[in-house]
Design a protein around this motif. Sequence first.
Motif, PDB file in Angstrom:
ATOM      1  N   ALA A  56     -23.028 -11.702   2.983  1.00  0.00           N
ATOM      2  CA  ALA A  56     -23.047 -10.972   4.182  1.00  0.00           C
ATOM      3  C   ALA A  56     -22.339 -11.671   5.646  1.00  0.00           C
ATOM      4  O   ALA A  56     -21.745 -11.094   6.270  1.00  0.00           O
ATOM      5  N   ALA A  57     -22.602 -13.007   5.580  1.00  0.00           N
ATOM      6  CA  ALA A  57     -22.206 -13.620   6.906  1.00  0.00           C
ATOM      7  C   ALA A  57     -20.622 -13.751   6.784  1.00  0.00           C
ATOM      8  O   ALA A  57     -19.938 -13.773   7.742  1.00  0.00           O
ATOM      9  N   ALA A  58     -20.040 -13.937   5.621  1.00  0.00           N
ATOM     10  CA  ALA A  58     -18.728 -14.110   5.481  1.00  0.00           C
ATOM     11  C   ALA A  58     -17.963 -12.983   5.713  1.00  0.00           C
ATOM     12  O   ALA A  58     -17.121 -12.976   6.485  1.00  0.00           O
ATOM     13  N   LEU A  59     -18.700 -11.695   5.164  1.00  0.00           N
ATOM     14  CA  LEU A  59     -18.182 -10.605   5.598  1.00  0.00           C
ATOM     15  C   LEU A  59     -18.261 -10.113   6.836  1.00  0.00           C
ATOM     16  O   LEU A  59     -17.284  -9.247   7.399  1.00  0.00           O
ATOM     17  N   ALA A  60     -19.083 -10.681   7.708  1.00  0.00           N
ATOM     18  CA  ALA A  60     -19.133 -10.187   9.143  1.00  0.00           C
ATOM     19  C   ALA A  60     -18.089 -10.795   9.886  1.00  0.00           C
ATOM     20  O   ALA A  60     -18.249 -10.414  11.231  1.00  0.00           O
ATOM     21  N   VAL A  61     -17.378 -11.815   9.529  1.00  0.00           N
ATOM     22  CA  VAL A  61     -16.453 -12.470  10.267  1.00  0.00           C
ATOM     23  C   VAL A  61     -15.240 -11.465  10.033  1.00  0.00           C
ATOM     24  O   VAL A  61     -14.506 -11.219   9.205  1.00  0.00           O
ATOM     25  N   ALA A 120     -13.797 -16.569   0.277  1.00  0.00           N
ATOM     26  CA  ALA A 120     -13.726 -15.330   0.869  1.00  0.00           C
ATOM     27  C   ALA A 120     -12.239 -15.195   1.142  1.00  0.00           C
ATOM     28  O   ALA A 120     -11.248 -15.907   0.768  1.00  0.00           O
ATOM     29  N   ILE A 121     -11.825 -13.729   1.146  1.00  0.00           N
ATOM     30  CA  ILE A 121     -10.388 -13.367   1.157  1.00  0.00           C
ATOM     31  C   ILE A 121     -10.134 -12.585   2.543  1.00  0.00           C
ATOM     32  O   ILE A 121     -10.890 -11.757   2.952  1.00  0.00           O
ATOM     33  N   THR A 122      -9.013 -12.689   2.996  1.00  0.00           N
ATOM     34  CA  THR A 122      -8.328 -12.097   4.105  1.00  0.00           C
ATOM     35  C   THR A 122      -6.961 -11.507   3.737  1.00  0.00           C
ATOM     36  O   THR A 122      -6.158 -12.032   2.868  1.00  0.00           O
ATOM     37  N   GLY A 123      -6.755 -10.522   4.215  1.00  0.00           N
ATOM     38  CA  GLY A 123      -5.453  -9.694   3.758  1.00  0.00           C
ATOM     39  C   GLY A 123      -5.525  -8.815   2.600  1.00  0.00           C
ATOM     40  O   GLY A 123      -6.596  -8.800   1.778  1.00  0.00           O
ATOM     41  N   ASP A 174     -10.208 -18.937   1.323  1.00  0.00           N
ATOM     42  CA  ASP A 174     -10.704 -20.326   1.419  1.00  0.00           C
ATOM     43  C   ASP A 174     -11.968 -19.973   1.280  1.00  0.00           C
ATOM     44  O   ASP A 174     -12.862 -19.164   0.850  1.00  0.00           O
ATOM     45  N   TYR A 175     -12.858 -21.247   1.462  1.00  0.00           N
ATOM     46  CA  TYR A 175     -14.111 -21.310   0.974  1.00  0.00           C
ATOM     47  C   TYR A 175     -14.963 -22.320   1.870  1.00  0.00           C
ATOM     48  O   TYR A 175     -14.381 -22.894   2.656  1.00  0.00           O
ATOM     49  N   THR A 230     -20.570 -18.074   7.208  1.00  0.00           N
ATOM     50  CA  THR A 230     -19.590 -17.894   8.450  1.00  0.00           C
ATOM     51  C   THR A 230     -18.632 -19.037   8.366  1.00  0.00           C
ATOM     52  O   THR A 230     -17.466 -18.544   8.759  1.00  0.00           O
ATOM     53  N   LYS A 231     -18.727 -20.278   8.203  1.00  0.00           N
ATOM     54  CA  LYS A 231     -17.761 -21.010   7.851  1.00  0.00           C
ATOM     55  C   LYS A 231     -16.702 -20.787   6.773  1.00  0.00           C
ATOM     56  O   LYS A 231     -15.603 -20.846   7.272  1.00  0.00           O
TER      57      LYS A 231
END
Length: 447
Positions: free
Chosen positions: A136-141, A182-185, A193-194, A213-214
């Motif tokens: 959830a913290a990663a998705l919140a970025v 996590a994935i972007t785009g 990245d991880y 978050t990191k």
Amino acid sequence: MTALDTLTQKLLDAARNAGADQADALAVDGTSLSIDVLNGKLEHAERSEGVDIGLRVLVGQRQACVSASDISDMTMQAMAERAVAMAKEAPEDPHIRLATADEIASGWDLAALEMADPSEEPDPAALERDAAEAEAAALAVTGVSQVSSASAGYGRHQFHLATSNGFSGGYGRTNRATSVVAITGEGASMERDYAGEMRVFQTDLPSPSEIGTKAGERTVAMAGAKQPPTGAFPVLYDERVSASLIGHLLGAANGSMIARGSSWLRDHLGEEILPTGLDLIEDPLRARVMGSRPFDGEGLATSARKIIDAGVLTGWTLDLATAEKLGMKSTASASRGTSSPPSPSISNVALTLGDKTREDLIRDMGTGLIVTSMIGSTINPTTGDYSRGASGFWVENGEIAYPVNECTIAGNLIAMLKTIIPANDAEPHLSRLVPSLLVDGMTLAGA
């Protein structure tokens, strides 16, 4: 006498009864638990536990190893008989031996090493919450499009080693970990990245939200990555990957590589390998660190040693047999599993820290590449020629200009290591305590 101690003594008795001249036995009692979460829901849960036993027998100068996960007396008797029969057919090795009475460890302080967390094993539900919170913290970025994996895990292992010449000792290890990718785009523009953290003590582990978050922030920073220019440039190995560069040095200084004559360091003993003033120290007795051990896989007491002293290579990493081959003394570096004989390996290492921050080195490099992730590896073990795929960030005028991917960095390890400039950002909890490293004049193949 502990349960594992009893098992190893039974194995030694069985080996003696089967006709072995000498023997050593290893018993491992392990528990591991792993939880994966996807889209806030449990995706996969896995738990494993059990006891594995291993026996090495020596018949004259011949040896054989056998292992099993069945600890019945009948199995141990069969193991010993099979091992002795195998050893009698094995080729002679004039260098194999057990430690002598004056070599084996006679005492150690497990409490001081803090290798095992005494707290209770976490409930699977607690690990699931950790993984879900990290996701959830990663998705919140802002900019993160999805999380491909979020995991939390725990492990506890107890080891016991005994030898026919009187050594008997054991210790435990624990670990608690959380990781996120996590994935972007989307589509062809996707970048990932991880972030992952592991600690011996559960209370030392950063919170799941910090880790998530990191991972998210690292991933978003890679959005829009492109290939860097081709040419000769300085390269800054970020602290996340810098230990891999030192790992190539450690691998080349392994006594088994030297004995085979297949190491690019084989002719450099006593020579300057790193810049003057840098030490590379192995210390198996650091508290609360994953790689610590009070004795090695042959029962020798461990201690700190300088692999590199003021830039100069001082010696090789040796177990008893490899030391015998090279006419040297073991560095108490033997490692072994239940199914294999001892071999040399490294525990904890620390490279001398520099007096500059990572940001100082970025400014000093002017134009070049920061490497935060690497894939693939082409290392010539005899020449030290080096080539790896890399991604990270392009630097211009001492500042990060844009993220990069799909490039290759190349050089020769002997030349590369002589130019390294360390930062001061090593993570103290890691077994390999290596800061960011600036390497001059590497070849980049990009756009």
